[in-house]
Design a protein around this motif. Sequence first.
Motif, PDB file in Angstrom:
ATOM      1  N   LEU A  53      31.565 120.424  51.303  1.00 37.19           N
ATOM      2  CA  LEU A  53      32.681 120.291  52.232  1.00 37.19           C
ATOM      3  C   LEU A  53      33.203 118.856  52.284  1.00 37.19           C
ATOM      4  CD1 LEU A  53      31.380 122.673  55.018  1.00 37.19           C
ATOM      5  CD2 LEU A  53      33.246 123.097  53.387  1.00 37.19           C
ATOM      6  N   SER A  58      38.979 119.146  54.179  1.00 39.74           N
ATOM      7  CA  SER A  58      39.826 120.086  54.916  1.00 39.74           C
ATOM      8  C   SER A  58      41.308 119.904  54.661  1.00 39.74           C
ATOM      9  CB  SER A  58      39.548 119.967  56.417  1.00 39.74           C
ATOM     10  OG  SER A  58      39.876 118.671  56.868  1.00 39.74           O
ATOM     11  N   PRO A  62      46.349 124.661  49.723  1.00 41.69           N
ATOM     12  CA  PRO A  62      46.158 125.758  48.773  1.00 41.69           C
ATOM     13  C   PRO A  62      47.308 125.904  47.773  1.00 41.69           C
ATOM     14  CG  PRO A  62      46.519 126.609  50.982  1.00 41.69           C
ATOM     15  CD  PRO A  62      46.387 125.125  51.099  1.00 41.69           C
ATOM     16  N   TYR A  69      40.663 124.656  47.267  1.00 47.15           N
ATOM     17  CA  TYR A  69      40.758 125.367  48.548  1.00 47.15           C
ATOM     18  C   TYR A  69      39.810 126.567  48.556  1.00 47.15           C
ATOM     19  CZ  TYR A  69      42.786 128.063  52.375  1.00 47.15           C
ATOM     20  OH  TYR A  69      42.954 128.782  53.529  1.00 47.15           O
ATOM     21  N   ALA A  70      39.758 127.296  47.438  1.00 44.69           N
ATOM     22  CA  ALA A  70      38.879 128.463  47.354  1.00 44.69           C
ATOM     23  C   ALA A  70      37.410 128.072  47.472  1.00 44.69           C
ATOM     24  CB  ALA A  70      39.133 129.206  46.040  1.00 44.69           C
ATOM     25  N   ARG A  72      36.236 125.445  49.029  1.00 50.54           N
ATOM     26  CA  ARG A  72      36.020 125.053  50.423  1.00 50.54           C
ATOM     27  C   ARG A  72      35.857 126.280  51.322  1.00 50.54           C
ATOM     28  NH1 ARG A  72      35.915 121.169  53.933  1.00 50.54           N
ATOM     29  NH2 ARG A  72      36.600 121.590  56.045  1.00 50.54           N
ATOM     30  N   ARG A  73      36.734 127.264  51.163  1.00 56.68           N
ATOM     31  CA  ARG A  73      36.659 128.469  51.999  1.00 56.68           C
ATOM     32  C   ARG A  73      35.332 129.201  51.771  1.00 56.68           C
ATOM     33  NH1 ARG A  73      38.598 127.945  56.264  1.00 56.68           N
ATOM     34  NH2 ARG A  73      38.019 130.114  56.530  1.00 56.68           N
ATOM     35  N   MET A  74      34.895 129.275  50.508  1.00 57.59           N
ATOM     36  CA  MET A  74      33.634 129.938  50.209  1.00 57.59           C
ATOM     37  C   MET A  74      32.458 129.170  50.807  1.00 57.59           C
ATOM     38  SD  MET A  74      31.917 132.413  49.017  1.00 57.59           S
ATOM     39  CE  MET A  74      33.042 133.335  48.008  1.00 57.59           C
ATOM     40  N   LEU A  76      32.492 127.274  53.447  1.00 56.01           N
ATOM     41  CA  LEU A  76      32.529 127.492  54.893  1.00 56.01           C
ATOM     42  C   LEU A  76      31.984 128.870  55.263  1.00 56.01           C
ATOM     43  CD1 LEU A  76      36.012 125.950  55.742  1.00 56.01           C
ATOM     44  CD2 LEU A  76      33.793 125.144  56.598  1.00 56.01           C
ATOM     45  N   ALA A  77      32.377 129.884  54.505  1.00 52.56           N
ATOM     46  CA  ALA A  77      31.911 131.242  54.789  1.00 52.56           C
ATOM     47  C   ALA A  77      30.405 131.368  54.572  1.00 52.56           C
ATOM     48  CB  ALA A  77      32.661 132.240  53.915  1.00 52.56           C
ATOM     49  N   ARG A  80      28.546 129.549  57.401  1.00 54.50           N
ATOM     50  CA  ARG A  80      28.569 130.338  58.647  1.00 54.50           C
ATOM     51  C   ARG A  80      27.604 131.523  58.556  1.00 54.50           C
ATOM     52  NH1 ARG A  80      33.733 133.087  61.682  1.00 54.50           N
ATOM     53  NH2 ARG A  80      32.536 133.778  63.474  1.00 54.50           N
TER      54      ARG A  80
END
Length: 87
Positions: A53, A58, A62, A69-70, A72-74, A76-77, A80
């Motif tokens: 990250l 952030s 995208p 961006y992809a 980063r989103r992965m 983060l997911a 979590r």
Amino acid sequence: MSADLPEESGRTDRWQSLVAGAFLLEETLSAKEAAESGAGAMAPTLRYLDSLLEVFPSHLDPLEDFEGYAVRRMALALRRALEQRGR
């Protein structure tokens, strides 16, 4: 655009960071499994995701950098999901 162009060197570096970090995490987890039968794998995994990250911040747009961006989103997911699993 090629990631090998000088103005794209930051992108090349972050892909190298992603791969190197994955190998390091795998080695860390393998050593922990051998020593502790897999106990304590969550902390190094969360640290690796935190480092991703930082490499994929952030402010990524995208439209300009969909791959970053992809990632980063992965990250983060996954972070979590692991945090929820640890509760």
